[in-house]
Design a protein around this motif. Structure first.
Motif, short mmCIF file in Angstrom:
data_model
loop_
_atom_site.label_atom_id
_atom_site.label_comp_id
_atom_site.label_asym_id
_atom_site.label_seq_id
_atom_site.Cartn_x
_atom_site.Cartn_y
_atom_site.Cartn_z
N HIS A 3 -0.16 2.45 -5.99
CA HIS A 3 -0.15 3.37 -4.85
C HIS A 3 1.25 3.93 -4.65
CE1 HIS A 3 -4.10 1.86 -3.71
NE2 HIS A 3 -3.63 0.66 -3.97
N GLN A 4 1.30 5.20 -4.31
CA GLN A 4 2.61 5.81 -4.07
C GLN A 4 2.54 6.70 -2.84
OE1 GLN A 4 3.98 8.66 -6.99
NE2 GLN A 4 6.09 8.01 -6.69
N CYS A 5 3.54 6.56 -1.97
CA CYS A 5 3.60 7.42 -0.79
C CYS A 5 3.90 8.84 -1.28
CB CYS A 5 4.70 6.95 0.14
SG CYS A 5 4.99 8.08 1.51
N THR A 6 3.12 9.80 -0.78
CA THR A 6 3.30 11.17 -1.29
C THR A 6 4.50 11.85 -0.66
OG1 THR A 6 1.82 12.08 0.37
CG2 THR A 6 0.85 11.47 -1.74
N ASP A 7 5.01 11.28 0.40
CA ASP A 7 6.17 11.91 1.04
C ASP A 7 7.49 11.41 0.46
OD1 ASP A 7 4.83 13.65 2.57
OD2 ASP A 7 4.77 12.39 4.36
N CYS A 8 7.69 10.06 0.48
CA CYS A 8 9.00 9.57 0.04
C CYS A 8 8.95 8.96 -1.36
CB CYS A 8 9.55 8.57 1.04
SG CYS A 8 8.67 7.00 1.03
N MET A 19 0.92 -0.81 3.33
CA MET A 19 0.74 0.61 3.64
C MET A 19 -0.42 0.87 4.60
SD MET A 19 -0.72 1.68 -0.02
CE MET A 19 -2.32 1.12 -0.49
N LEU A 20 -1.06 -0.20 5.04
CA LEU A 20 -2.23 0.01 5.90
C LEU A 20 -1.87 0.70 7.20
CD1 LEU A 20 -4.28 -3.26 5.33
CD2 LEU A 20 -4.63 -1.00 4.36
N SER A 21 -0.65 0.45 7.69
CA SER A 21 -0.29 1.12 8.93
C SER A 21 0.78 2.18 8.67
CB SER A 21 0.20 0.10 9.96
OG SER A 21 1.14 -0.75 9.35
N GLY A 22 0.67 2.83 7.52
CA GLY A 22 1.61 3.90 7.20
C GLY A 22 2.76 3.36 6.36
N CYS A 23 3.47 4.27 5.70
CA CYS A 23 4.57 3.87 4.85
C CYS A 23 5.70 3.28 5.70
CB CYS A 23 5.08 5.08 4.06
SG CYS A 23 6.54 4.75 3.09
N PRO A 24 6.15 2.06 5.39
CA PRO A 24 7.20 1.43 6.20
C PRO A 24 8.51 2.23 6.18
CG PRO A 24 6.30 -0.11 4.58
CD PRO A 24 5.73 1.22 4.27
N ASP A 25 8.72 2.99 5.12
CA ASP A 25 9.98 3.74 5.02
C ASP A 25 9.97 5.04 5.80
OD1 ASP A 25 10.98 1.80 3.51
OD2 ASP A 25 10.99 2.89 1.60
N ASN A 29 1.43 8.85 5.85
CA ASN A 29 0.15 8.16 5.78
C ASN A 29 -0.75 8.71 4.67
OD1 ASN A 29 -0.46 10.54 6.88
ND2 ASN A 29 -1.21 9.78 8.84
N LYS A 30 -0.12 9.31 3.67
CA LYS A 30 -0.92 9.71 2.52
C LYS A 30 -0.34 9.04 1.27
CE LYS A 30 -2.99 13.85 4.13
NZ LYS A 30 -2.95 15.28 4.23
N PHE A 31 -1.23 8.43 0.51
CA PHE A 31 -0.80 7.72 -0.68
C PHE A 31 -1.65 8.17 -1.85
CE2 PHE A 31 -0.17 5.17 3.06
CZ PHE A 31 1.15 4.76 2.94
N GLN A 32 -1.04 8.25 -3.01
CA GLN A 32 -1.87 8.55 -4.17
C GLN A 32 -2.05 7.29 -5.00
OE1 GLN A 32 -0.14 11.40 -6.80
NE2 GLN A 32 1.95 10.84 -6.24
N ASP A 120 -8.85 -9.50 -2.33
CA ASP A 120 -7.59 -9.98 -1.78
C ASP A 120 -7.49 -9.71 -0.29
OD1 ASP A 120 -6.87 -10.89 -4.14
OD2 ASP A 120 -5.49 -9.25 -4.66
N VAL A 121 -7.92 -8.52 0.08
CA VAL A 121 -7.73 -8.13 1.48
C VAL A 121 -8.73 -8.84 2.38
CG1 VAL A 121 -7.74 -6.23 3.09
CG2 VAL A 121 -6.76 -5.92 0.84
N VAL A 122 -9.96 -8.84 1.98
CA VAL A 122 -10.98 -9.49 2.81
C VAL A 122 -11.75 -10.51 1.99
CG1 VAL A 122 -12.86 -9.11 4.42
CG2 VAL A 122 -11.23 -7.28 3.98
N PRO A 123 -11.23 -11.75 1.95
CA PRO A 123 -11.98 -12.78 1.22
C PRO A 123 -13.30 -13.06 1.94
CG PRO A 123 -9.78 -13.54 1.84
CD PRO A 123 -10.02 -12.26 2.56
#
Lengths: 223, 215
Positions: A3-8, A19-25, A29-32, A120-123
């Motif tokens: 996954h890669q943030c499309t902005d930074c 990244m669930l609550s947006g890019c920490p940097d 909120n868009k990822f490819q 992983d996310v929801v066992p």
């Protein structure tokens, strides 16, 4: 780096919760999504332009697939919601079924990655135990019935996979939504691009009552 | 008689190969509304046709182009070679058309409703052309807006599934908010060329690429 943030441009591991609550940097909120093996296409535009004139066939399919996935994500109301039909069979493996049906993870590496990310996310054990189980109330399905539903469900999925998987799914989903042009009220329209693209006849004029004037292909006239 | 017929058919076969090789490729200019498609088409026509007639009127109001317009036999010269193409300027593709959007541009309601209906017909026409009538696509995007949209993803997907050559242009680089990299990130599988069709910036590279992709 799937996954890669499309902005930074920050990257995240597959299934990362960061990244669930947006890019920490940058808060983007868009990822490819870049499945493994595509990393070679790491974009460094100035260094060496890619060679689009000769895209490999799998590249095209993959591109359409990922395009379709992206669109489906936009279209479906809650992509995280698990498929209710698949649910009952997942937890308890019914006797005689284990190992006999190919799991979706076997079909493609991408599916495996997604499956593992989901796991992983929801066992399973973390899922609320009081999920609606209406069947228990008035009718307990016999193992046979279980098998029937599961098999049926999986067969359909497999068939679709074989035949241009994601584009077909996408088309069906969009077609279910509405016809090619929907008149909400005079002057307001919703368009189903896939349907417009797919149809042989060509809409040349619209009327406010929702009727179209169409031009049919020459060969239809021959009869 | 038999020899004559054979000769005739072989000549016509040769002629048809000859002409098909010379037939200009039809290149569709596609993209969302207000990306600058008509501005680009006009720029190309002005640079490479004798009279430089405009392909269509340009406007800041979306959906100015509501019918596909064709400019035939545009001869672009690159490195001593000539590339002959027909350019088709298509209406902006979108999934929603709403007349209230036009009211903000001081338009009467009747006109806005009519524009909206024509724009919708235009999208249908653009999609129809994409299905049957183009040999290649120049996909124009406004580099000052977000390229990650349903329409862009779907159109690029359709173009790829058709195996059509596609050149992505990041237009409006004269705007401060322009980000070419964002478009490259959105479609890393394709080459993106930056341009300002309005100002004529970097058009040389655009013509180089047109010759390379569609020549």
């Amino acid at each position: 780096m799937p996954h890669q943030c499309t902005d930074c441009g920050r990257t995240f591991d597959d299934g990362s919760k960061e990244m669930l609550s947006g890019c920490p940097d940058c808060g983007g909120n868009k990822f490819q999504f870049r499945p493994g093996g595509v990393d070679s296409a790491d974009p460094d535009p100035d260094a060496e332009p890619p060679e689009p004139p000769e895209p490999a066939t799998d590249g095209v399919t993959r591109a359409v697939g990922s395009a379709a996935t992206a669109v489906r994500d936009l279209v479906s109301p809650d992509p995280a919601e698990p498929d209710p039909e698949a649910d009952p069979s997942d937890g308890a493996t019914s006797p005689g079924q284990a190992g006999s049906t190919p799991s979706p993870a076997d079909t493609a590496p991408e599916d495996a990655a997604q499956a593992s990310a989901r796991a992983d996310v929801v066992p399973m054990e973390e899922l609320p135990s009081d999920t609606p189980e209406p069947a228990d109330e008035d009718h307990t399905p016999t193992p046979d019935e279980h098998d029937e539903t599961t098999r049926h469900g999986e067969t359909t999925t497999t068939d679709e996979r074989e035949d241009r998987p994601d584009l077909a799914d996408l088309r069906e989903e969009l077609n279910d939504q509405f016809e090619s042009i929907r008149v909400l009220e005079p002057g307001q329209y919703e368009l189903n691009l896939m349907e417009l693209y797919d149809r042989e006849e060509y809409i040349i004029a619209l009327q406010e009552d929702g009727k179209y004037t169409i031009q049919v292909p020459e060969r239809w006239k021959d009869g | 008689m038999g020899i004559l017929t054979e000769l005739k058919s072989s000549i016509s076969r040769a002629a048809s190969t000859l002409f098909s090789a010379e037939d200009p490729k039809r290149i569709g200019i596609y993209g969302p509304p207000n990306a600058g498609k008509t501005t680009l088409a006009n720029r190309i026509a002005r640079d490479w046709t004798e009279h430089g007639d405009a392909v269509g009127p340009e406007s800041e109001i979306p959906h100015e182009t509501r019918r596909a317009r064709r400019k035939e036999n545009v001869e672009i010269e690159r490195n001593g070679k000539t590339v002959d193409i027909d350019i088709v300027d298509t209406p902006g593709v979108t999934t929603k058309v709403d007349y209230t959007e036009f009211l903000e541009h001081d338009m009467e309601e009747d006109d806005a409703v009519r524009r909206s209906r024509e724009a919708t017909e235009g999208v249908a026409e653009a999609m129809h052309w994409l299905r049957e009538d183009v040999d290649g696509v120049i996909y124009v995007l406004d580099s000052a807006t977000d390229p990650f949209t349903q329409v862009n993803t779907m159109l690029i997907g359709i173009i790829e599934s058709q195996d059509l050559p596609v050149l992505i242009l990041a237009n409006k680089i004269d705007l401060e908010e322009s980000s070419v990299q964002r478009i490259r990130n959105a479609f890393p599988q394709h080459e993106t060329v930056q341009v300002s069709a309005l100002e004529g910036d970097n058009m040389d590279e655009v013509y180089d690429k047109i010759a390379e992709y569609f020549g």
